[in-house]
Write a protein that holds these residues in place. Structure first.
Motif, PDB file in Angstrom:
ATOM      1  N   LEU A 124       0.831  -1.202   0.000  1.00 65.76           N
ATOM      2  CA  LEU A 124       0.000   0.000   0.000  1.00 65.76           C
ATOM      3  C   LEU A 124       0.864   1.250   0.000  1.00 65.76           C
ATOM      4  O   LEU A 124       0.583   2.210  -0.730  1.00 65.76           O
ATOM      5  N   SER A 125       1.933   1.257   0.815  1.00 63.80           N
ATOM      6  CA  SER A 125       2.837   2.404   0.860  1.00 63.80           C
ATOM      7  C   SER A 125       3.457   2.659  -0.507  1.00 63.80           C
ATOM      8  O   SER A 125       3.535   3.818  -0.968  1.00 63.80           O
ATOM      9  N   ALA A 126       3.885   1.593  -1.181  1.00 57.63           N
ATOM     10  CA  ALA A 126       4.476   1.750  -2.511  1.00 57.63           C
ATOM     11  C   ALA A 126       3.450   2.274  -3.508  1.00 57.63           C
ATOM     12  O   ALA A 126       3.760   3.135  -4.349  1.00 57.63           O
ATOM     13  N   ARG A 127       2.205   1.787  -3.413  1.00 58.16           N
ATOM     14  CA  ARG A 127       1.155   2.231  -4.329  1.00 58.16           C
ATOM     15  C   ARG A 127       0.819   3.710  -4.111  1.00 58.16           C
ATOM     16  O   ARG A 127       0.631   4.471  -5.084  1.00 58.16           O
ATOM     17  N   ALA A 187       6.598   8.077   4.225  1.00 56.14           N
ATOM     18  CA  ALA A 187       5.655   6.978   4.450  1.00 56.14           C
ATOM     19  C   ALA A 187       6.364   5.953   5.319  1.00 56.14           C
ATOM     20  O   ALA A 187       7.356   5.358   4.890  1.00 56.14           O
ATOM     21  N   ASP A 188       5.879   5.761   6.523  1.00 54.92           N
ATOM     22  CA  ASP A 188       6.550   4.896   7.492  1.00 54.92           C
ATOM     23  C   ASP A 188       5.569   3.885   8.068  1.00 54.92           C
ATOM     24  O   ASP A 188       4.396   4.201   8.313  1.00 54.92           O
ATOM     25  N   THR A 203       1.771   5.318   8.303  1.00 57.58           N
ATOM     26  CA  THR A 203       1.579   6.763   8.441  1.00 57.58           C
ATOM     27  C   THR A 203       2.196   7.448   7.238  1.00 57.58           C
ATOM     28  O   THR A 203       3.389   7.277   6.954  1.00 57.58           O
ATOM     29  N   VAL A 204       1.395   8.226   6.539  1.00 57.61           N
ATOM     30  CA  VAL A 204       1.847   8.941   5.349  1.00 57.61           C
ATOM     31  C   VAL A 204       1.754  10.436   5.614  1.00 57.61           C
ATOM     32  O   VAL A 204       0.702  10.937   6.027  1.00 57.61           O
ATOM     33  N   VAL A 205       2.852  11.143   5.409  1.00 55.13           N
ATOM     34  CA  VAL A 205       2.878  12.601   5.547  1.00 55.13           C
ATOM     35  C   VAL A 205       2.894  13.199   4.150  1.00 55.13           C
ATOM     36  O   VAL A 205       3.763  12.854   3.331  1.00 55.13           O
TER      37      VAL A 205
END
Length: 212
Positions: free
Chosen positions: A23-26, A38-39, A46-48
């Protein structure tokens, strides 16, 4: 049985981490430079995002399956130039995934309102404005909702005094509620910081029973 349960829990955690990494990569691929970080920590993503891309980022997430708006709040970091984190929690019910999205804001520059993305954000943004002073541009009715009319300051800021600035009382002579500056009278207070279980230099109430 216990070993099987532990193995199942480990497998579930591993699957969840893989899902969050995917999901983070997408999200990073879809939003590009709008994603500042994105951590994944404690099995939570958590995405800033850049505050200037706040609404496009939230719209992208909504259209990507995060259709459930859970809540919106703020976090105060007084030492920072942009002292506030505006925080949104979202849920993708189909994939059963949750995400935390943040942007940075200060006391004067408004963040775009997300009411047009999720109508449920209306009261949450009003609460963040009332408690922290975060401004939301384009909000249909940005008024205080928890404090009184004419309230001075924002109670959840870390530099807001615990006692507040004013106190209220009913005045019998004026027959109305009046506001007065907060007064803390210390001269009539005595503080004893000794624990009653520690040896004191004087007799504590009840000690006389021990001698009988």
């Amino acid at each position: 049985m216990a070993n099987e349960q532990n193995a199942a829990a480990v497998d579930h955690a591993a699957v969840l981490r893989d899902q969050l990494q995917a999901l983070s990569a997408r999200i990073s691929a879809g939003l590009g430079a709008a994603v500042l970080s994105a951590d994944i920590a404690y099995d939570e993503l958590t995405v800033v995002v850049d505050a200037a891309q706040w609404i496009p980022a939230l719209t992208f997430l909504r259209d990507s399956g995060f259709i459930c708006f859970i809540d919106l709040t703020a976090v105060d970091w007084p030492a920072r130039a942009k002292r506030f984190d505006v925080v949104v929690h979202l849920l993708d019910p189909k994939a059963n995934l949750r995400i935390r999205v943040k942007c940075h804001a200060d006391e004067t520059q408004p963040v775009e309102s997300s009411v047009n993305v999720w109508p449920a954000a209306d009261w949450f943004e009003r609460e963040a404005y009332d408690m922290y002073g975060v401004l939301f541009a384009g909000h249909p009715d940005l008024r205080r909702m928890l404090t009184d009319y004419g309230f001075d300051g924002h109670p959840l800021r870390k530099d807001f005094p615990m006692s507040g600035y004013v106190e209220v009382r009913y005045d019998d002579a004026q027959k109305r509620v009046v506001y007065e500056p907060t007064k803390l009278s210390q001269e009539y207070r005595s503080f004893d910081f000794l624990s009653p279980w520690e040896t004191a230099q004087y007799e504590l109430p009840g000690d006389e029973k021990a001698t009988k």
